[in-house]
Design an enzyme around this catalytic site. Sequence first.
Site, PDB file in Angstrom:
ATOM      1  N   LYS A 102     -13.572  -4.828   2.426  1.00  0.00           N
ATOM      2  CA  LYS A 102     -14.511  -3.725   2.174  1.00  0.00           C
ATOM      3  C   LYS A 102     -15.974  -4.090   2.467  1.00  0.00           C
ATOM      4  CE  LYS A 102     -11.530  -1.254  -1.006  1.00  0.00           C
ATOM      5  NZ  LYS A 102     -11.354  -0.549  -2.264  1.00  0.00           N
ATOM      6  N   TYR A 121      -2.777   1.324 -10.734  1.00  0.00           N
ATOM      7  CA  TYR A 121      -1.845   2.420 -10.424  1.00  0.00           C
ATOM      8  C   TYR A 121      -0.420   1.930 -10.213  1.00  0.00           C
ATOM      9  CZ  TYR A 121      -3.098   0.861  -5.729  1.00  0.00           C
ATOM     10  OH  TYR A 121      -3.337   0.092  -4.628  1.00  0.00           O
ATOM     11  N   SER A 174       0.821  -1.220   0.000  1.00  0.00           N
ATOM     12  CA  SER A 174       0.000   0.000   0.000  1.00  0.00           C
ATOM     13  C   SER A 174       0.857   1.273   0.000  1.00  0.00           C
ATOM     14  CB  SER A 174      -0.910   0.014   1.239  1.00  0.00           C
ATOM     15  OG  SER A 174      -1.559   1.272   1.320  1.00  0.00           O
ATOM     16  N   ASP A 233     -14.116   5.570  -2.571  1.00  0.00           N
ATOM     17  CA  ASP A 233     -13.600   5.062  -3.855  1.00  0.00           C
ATOM     18  C   ASP A 233     -14.408   5.615  -5.036  1.00  0.00           C
ATOM     19  OD1 ASP A 233     -11.450   3.486  -3.059  1.00  0.00           O
ATOM     20  OD2 ASP A 233     -12.692   1.719  -2.727  1.00  0.00           O
ATOM     21  N   SER A 282      -0.618   4.175   0.563  1.00  0.00           N
ATOM     22  CA  SER A 282      -1.372   5.156   1.350  1.00  0.00           C
ATOM     23  C   SER A 282      -0.541   5.791   2.469  1.00  0.00           C
ATOM     24  CB  SER A 282      -2.644   4.522   1.925  1.00  0.00           C
ATOM     25  OG  SER A 282      -3.522   4.220   0.871  1.00  0.00           O
ATOM     26  N   GLY A 308      -4.634   4.776 -12.612  1.00  0.00           N
ATOM     27  CA  GLY A 308      -5.437   4.833 -11.396  1.00  0.00           C
ATOM     28  C   GLY A 308      -4.875   5.666 -10.243  1.00  0.00           C
ATOM     29  N   THR A 323      -9.014  -2.186   2.952  1.00  0.00           N
ATOM     30  CA  THR A 323      -8.801  -2.598   1.567  1.00  0.00           C
ATOM     31  C   THR A 323      -9.010  -4.109   1.457  1.00  0.00           C
ATOM     32  OG1 THR A 323      -7.321  -2.373  -0.316  1.00  0.00           O
ATOM     33  CG2 THR A 323      -6.247  -2.711   1.802  1.00  0.00           C
ATOM     34  N   GLY A 336     -15.661  -8.025 -10.408  1.00  0.00           N
ATOM     35  CA  GLY A 336     -14.764  -7.953  -9.257  1.00  0.00           C
ATOM     36  C   GLY A 336     -15.231  -6.852  -8.308  1.00  0.00           C
TER      37      GLY A 336
HETATM   38  P1  NAP Z   1     -10.963  -8.509  -7.859  1.00  0.00           P
HETATM   39  O1  NAP Z   1     -12.172  -8.383  -7.015  1.00  0.00           O
HETATM   40  O2  NAP Z   1     -10.057  -9.675  -7.660  1.00  0.00           O
HETATM   41  O3  NAP Z   1     -11.485  -8.515  -9.416  1.00  0.00           O
HETATM   42  C1  NAP Z   1     -10.616  -8.814 -10.474  1.00  0.00           C
HETATM   43  C2  NAP Z   1     -11.323  -8.571 -11.797  1.00  0.00           C
HETATM   44  O4  NAP Z   1     -10.365  -8.775 -12.848  1.00  0.00           O
HETATM   45  C3  NAP Z   1     -12.479  -9.548 -12.070  1.00  0.00           C
HETATM   46  O5  NAP Z   1     -13.470  -8.877 -12.807  1.00  0.00           O
HETATM   47  C4  NAP Z   1     -11.793 -10.621 -12.928  1.00  0.00           C
HETATM   48  O6  NAP Z   1     -12.677 -11.314 -13.789  1.00  0.00           O
HETATM   49  C5  NAP Z   1     -10.871  -9.770 -13.762  1.00  0.00           C
HETATM   50  N1  NAP Z   1      -9.756 -10.523 -14.305  1.00  0.00           N
HETATM   51  C6  NAP Z   1      -8.725 -11.082 -13.626  1.00  0.00           C
HETATM   52  N2  NAP Z   1      -7.869 -11.686 -14.479  1.00  0.00           N
HETATM   53  C7  NAP Z   1      -8.389 -11.519 -15.726  1.00  0.00           C
HETATM   54  C8  NAP Z   1      -7.973 -11.910 -17.034  1.00  0.00           C
HETATM   55  N3  NAP Z   1      -6.844 -12.591 -17.222  1.00  0.00           N
HETATM   56  N4  NAP Z   1      -8.727 -11.510 -18.080  1.00  0.00           N
HETATM   57  C9  NAP Z   1      -9.860 -10.795 -17.897  1.00  0.00           C
HETATM   58  N5  NAP Z   1     -10.321 -10.414 -16.684  1.00  0.00           N
HETATM   59  C10 NAP Z   1      -9.589 -10.764 -15.612  1.00  0.00           C
HETATM   60  O7  NAP Z   1     -10.025  -7.236  -7.738  1.00  0.00           O
HETATM   61  P2  NAP Z   1     -10.446  -5.705  -7.400  1.00  0.00           P
HETATM   62  O8  NAP Z   1     -10.268  -5.425  -5.968  1.00  0.00           O
HETATM   63  O9  NAP Z   1     -11.770  -5.452  -8.022  1.00  0.00           O
HETATM   64  O10 NAP Z   1      -9.267  -4.905  -8.171  1.00  0.00           O
HETATM   65  C11 NAP Z   1      -9.278  -4.870  -9.571  1.00  0.00           C
HETATM   66  C12 NAP Z   1      -8.363  -3.753 -10.053  1.00  0.00           C
HETATM   67  O11 NAP Z   1      -8.829  -2.478  -9.605  1.00  0.00           O
HETATM   68  C13 NAP Z   1      -6.932  -3.880  -9.555  1.00  0.00           C
HETATM   69  O12 NAP Z   1      -6.066  -3.679 -10.644  1.00  0.00           O
HETATM   70  C14 NAP Z   1      -6.768  -2.756  -8.547  1.00  0.00           C
HETATM   71  O13 NAP Z   1      -5.446  -2.230  -8.555  1.00  0.00           O
HETATM   72  C15 NAP Z   1      -7.743  -1.727  -9.110  1.00  0.00           C
HETATM   73  N6  NAP Z   1      -8.193  -0.770  -8.065  1.00  0.00           N
HETATM   74  C16 NAP Z   1      -7.719   0.515  -8.114  1.00  0.00           C
HETATM   75  C17 NAP Z   1      -8.112   1.452  -7.149  1.00  0.00           C
HETATM   76  C18 NAP Z   1      -7.565   2.863  -7.222  1.00  0.00           C
HETATM   77  O14 NAP Z   1      -7.725   3.620  -6.252  1.00  0.00           O
HETATM   78  N7  NAP Z   1      -6.983   3.244  -8.306  1.00  0.00           N
HETATM   79  C19 NAP Z   1      -8.999   1.082  -6.119  1.00  0.00           C
HETATM   80  C20 NAP Z   1      -9.478  -0.246  -6.111  1.00  0.00           C
HETATM   81  C21 NAP Z   1      -9.058  -1.168  -7.082  1.00  0.00           C
HETATM   82  P3  NAP Z   1     -13.410 -12.685 -13.308  1.00  0.00           P
HETATM   83  O15 NAP Z   1     -14.610 -12.243 -12.543  1.00  0.00           O
HETATM   84  O16 NAP Z   1     -13.733 -13.384 -14.564  1.00  0.00           O
HETATM   85  O17 NAP Z   1     -12.417 -13.431 -12.449  1.00  0.00           O
END
Ligand code: NAP
Length: 307
Positions: free
Chosen positions: A85, A250, A34, A121, A36, A271, A81, A149
């Site tokens: 959540k 990010y 993190s 968020d 943060s 991000g 995180t 996700g």
């Molecule tokens: P998560 O709950 O594990 O979800 C992962 C997502 O990615 C699911 O939709 C999954 O699809 C998909 N995925 C994984 N591998 C894949 C592949 N090879 N091809 C296509 N789709 C794939 O994770 P999350 O917490 O939502 O985080 C997801 C992203 O958001 C991360 O990169 C994180 O860094 C980013 N994020 C950024 C911020 C920010 O402040 N910038 C905040 C939160 C999250 P399936 O459902 O098919 O498995």
Amino acid sequence: MKAVYTLEDLRCWASSGAEPPIRIGVLGDPVAHSKSPQMHNAALQALGIPARYGRIHATAEQFSETLSLLPQLGFIGVNCTIPHKAAAMQHATRLDPHAKSLGVVNTLRVEGLDLVGYNTDGPGLERAVASELGAQLGSLRVLVLGAGGGAGRAISLQCLLSGCPSVMLVNRTLEKSEQLCAELRSRAIPRTDGPPLLGVVAWENDALGDALRQCDLVINCTSVGMREDDPSPLASGLLPRGLLIYDTIYTAHRTALMRAGDQAGARSANGLAMLLHQGALAFEIWFDREAPLAVMRAALLEAAGRA
Ligand code: NAP
């Protein structure tokens, strides 16, 4: 100050040795990555607030006890995180209305013995789209990639709450996006301008190409792009000229999706700004004062550069 604290550390907190003391932090599993702390500690220092922000590792089994210790240890609040959540929402004694609508909490504020739950968020994303892409989220037709996700769910709902005229959900596992779509339809979010166009698009080139031609903004909420050798989740040939791309990742300065967007003549941002704005909003909830955005941005950029 340790890089990561544990529940064991909290149980004997008097000997944590951190000076100034840790009063805010992030609870996660994993949490060591993190950024943060860099962002919030720079803000605390700039404003002369005698407190620090630390990382606290808590497994799902340890989350409840970890939270229960915070009020007596003098914590002002915490971020939650992955994977906490949804659980944070269950543990909050009161909820801010926006967090209640989103169904997920990423920020808790300690009030006496109470924990009040917020979500920064979604509003953080809205601010990031404005600051990085110069657009108002609520005016855009959006395609959410990874709408299955955790981030994809919250962001899809935020798009509806912000007033987007259309929200298309795409996910590798189709059933998850269909389930999310049904859930979002059942939420009956009040809108003055009639119901938005809400639908599911299969992750398949023809369907994606059609959907992308009819949208203004793609938000990547998949984890594809976090690793340096990850391919772009969308081929550049599918991306129309003038498309806006917000990649929530990010960990990379320019992700493969952003590079594919460059080839197609799309405008994109990573991000980092969403991370910045969700952090600034959390800071304002904890301290009832404006967050020093420029200081926090500089600290994040420096931390990202070092990663
Ligand atoms: P998560 O709950 O594990 O979800 C992962 C997502 O990615 C699911 O939709 C999954 O699809 C998909 N995925 C994984 N591998 C894949 C592949 N090879 N091809 C296509 N789709 C794939 O994770 P999350 O917490 O939502 O985080 C997801 C992203 O958001 C991360 O990169 C994180 O860094 C980013 N994020 C950024 C911020 C920010 O402040 N910038 C905040 C939160 C999250 P399936 O459902 O098919 O498995």
